[in-house]
Design a protein around this motif. Structure first.
Motif, mmCIF file in Angstrom:
data_model
loop_
_atom_site.group_PDB
_atom_site.id
_atom_site.type_symbol
_atom_site.label_atom_id
_atom_site.label_comp_id
_atom_site.label_asym_id
_atom_site.label_seq_id
_atom_site.Cartn_x
_atom_site.Cartn_y
_atom_site.Cartn_z
ATOM 1 N N GLY A 1 29.812 27.497 61.332
ATOM 2 C CA GLY A 1 30.319 26.455 62.212
ATOM 3 C C GLY A 1 29.276 25.446 62.639
ATOM 4 O O GLY A 1 29.384 24.843 63.711
ATOM 5 N N HIS A 2 28.278 25.217 61.793
ATOM 6 C CA HIS A 2 27.261 24.229 62.125
ATOM 7 C C HIS A 2 27.811 22.813 61.979
ATOM 8 O O HIS A 2 28.604 22.543 61.080
ATOM 9 N N VAL A 3 27.351 21.919 62.840
ATOM 10 C CA VAL A 3 27.679 20.503 62.740
ATOM 11 C C VAL A 3 26.596 19.770 61.955
ATOM 12 O O VAL A 3 26.863 18.792 61.261
ATOM 13 N N ARG A 4 25.369 20.262 62.046
ATOM 14 C CA ARG A 4 24.218 19.601 61.422
ATOM 15 C C ARG A 4 23.075 20.589 61.275
ATOM 16 O O ARG A 4 23.071 21.647 61.906
ATOM 17 N N ARG A 5 22.087 20.211 60.461
ATOM 18 C CA ARG A 5 20.753 20.772 60.465
ATOM 19 C C ARG A 5 19.808 19.635 60.855
ATOM 20 O O ARG A 5 20.111 18.476 60.597
ATOM 21 N N TYR A 6 18.682 19.940 61.459
ATOM 22 C CA TYR A 6 17.841 18.915 62.067
ATOM 23 C C TYR A 6 16.604 18.581 61.238
ATOM 24 O O TYR A 6 15.924 19.480 60.726
ATOM 25 N N GLU A 7 16.294 17.295 61.183
ATOM 26 C CA GLU A 7 15.002 16.847 60.697
ATOM 27 C C GLU A 7 14.029 16.844 61.887
ATOM 28 O O GLU A 7 14.437 16.751 63.044
ATOM 29 N N ARG A 8 12.744 16.935 61.581
ATOM 30 C CA ARG A 8 11.738 17.049 62.639
ATOM 31 C C ARG A 8 11.807 15.866 63.616
ATOM 32 O O ARG A 8 11.841 16.051 64.839
ATOM 33 N N GLN A 9 11.822 14.642 63.107
ATOM 34 C CA GLN A 9 11.832 13.478 63.993
ATOM 35 C C GLN A 9 13.138 13.385 64.765
ATOM 36 O O GLN A 9 13.155 12.955 65.928
ATOM 37 N N ALA B 1 16.654 23.822 60.201
ATOM 38 C CA ALA B 1 15.937 22.622 59.762
ATOM 39 C C ALA B 1 16.475 22.080 58.443
ATOM 40 O O ALA B 1 16.790 22.843 57.530
ATOM 41 N N GLY B 2 16.564 20.747 58.359
ATOM 42 C CA GLY B 2 16.714 20.050 57.100
ATOM 43 C C GLY B 2 18.085 20.087 56.450
ATOM 44 O O GLY B 2 18.544 21.137 56.013
ATOM 45 N N MET B 3 18.713 18.916 56.349
ATOM 46 C CA MET B 3 19.999 18.838 55.664
ATOM 47 C C MET B 3 19.883 19.143 54.172
ATOM 48 O O MET B 3 20.891 19.405 53.515
#
Length: 232
Positions: free
Chosen positions: A145-153, A132-134
């Protein structure tokens, strides 16, 4: 995640607090459901696939990396080499698609969500966990090797736009988020946190995550997000 990082994780998986807490999350979430056919997309070394099988599911791991698939197979877990964007599974053929800490590794996560919808039977469930959360982005994400972290929406939109209906979406590992944020100050230099932890600290960290079962924390920011959805 490269082969070296996978091998390191495999050596830690049975005792490290993070993996133990994640297995407990899977067991707690899925334990009361009627068992059927399941796939674990991005199964890694197969720890969570094994939990499903212990609960009576006919569970198969789907793993992109050769190293992860070999380790899972060596542990007696049925595993298919496959890509989450093009699952080697027939349409409407499984009752559960589980994917824990995998979507963040894949550039086209829209395709992964759509494939999850495709292979589920009507009424089938999806259980997805992601970081979760950038605001927590760090060298740990780079190393894994993550591309992103996610926001809830962001996660909610991704799941619903695939055609799935969200039943619940909650934060996990909330109590330790301030610790994680303080520790992850270096944003760009690869530095994995998957390392051996002193047994006393390991037990304490596992207990901290376990406390969240009885505390009203699910809507606060956490280190991970968990989404439970179904195919109408």
């Amino acid at each position: 995640m490269d082969a070296e990082e996978i091998a390191k994780s495999a050596a830690l998986e049975h005792r490290h607090w993070w993996y133990a807490a994640r297995r407990a999350l899977v067991r707690r979430t899925v334990g009361g459901w009627p068992a059927g056919r399941a796939i674990d997309v991005g199964c890694g070394m197969g720890g969570n696939t094994a939990v499903l099988r212990e609960l009576g599911w006919r569970a198969v791991g789907v793993e992109y990396t050769a190293t992860g698939a070999e380790i899972a197979a060596s542990r007696g877990i049925p595993v298919l080499r496959g890509d989450g964007r093009r699952l080697p599974v027939a349409d409407a053929s499984v009752d559960l698609v589980m994917s824990t800490d995998a979507w963040e590794h894949i550039d086209d996560d829209v395709a992964v969500a759509r494939e999850t919808f495709r292979v589920l039977r009507p009424g089938g469930r999806a259980l997805v966990a992601v970081p979760a959360g950038m605001a927590l982005w760090s060298g740990h994400d780079v190393a894994l090797g993550h591309v992103r972290r996610y926001e809830r929406q962001q996660l909610a939109d991704l799941v619903t736009e695939s055609g799935l209906v969200i039943d619940d979406l909650w934060s996990w590992n909330v109590l330790l988020r301030p610790v994680v944020r303080a520790r992850r100050r270096n944003k760009d230099v690869p530095q994995s946190e998957m390392e051996a932890v002193h047994p006393v600290l390991n037990a304490g960290l596992r207990a901290a995550v376990g406390m969240e079962r009885v505390l009203p924390l699910k809507r606060l920011p956490g280190v991970s997000l968990v989404c439970l959805a179904h195919k109408p």
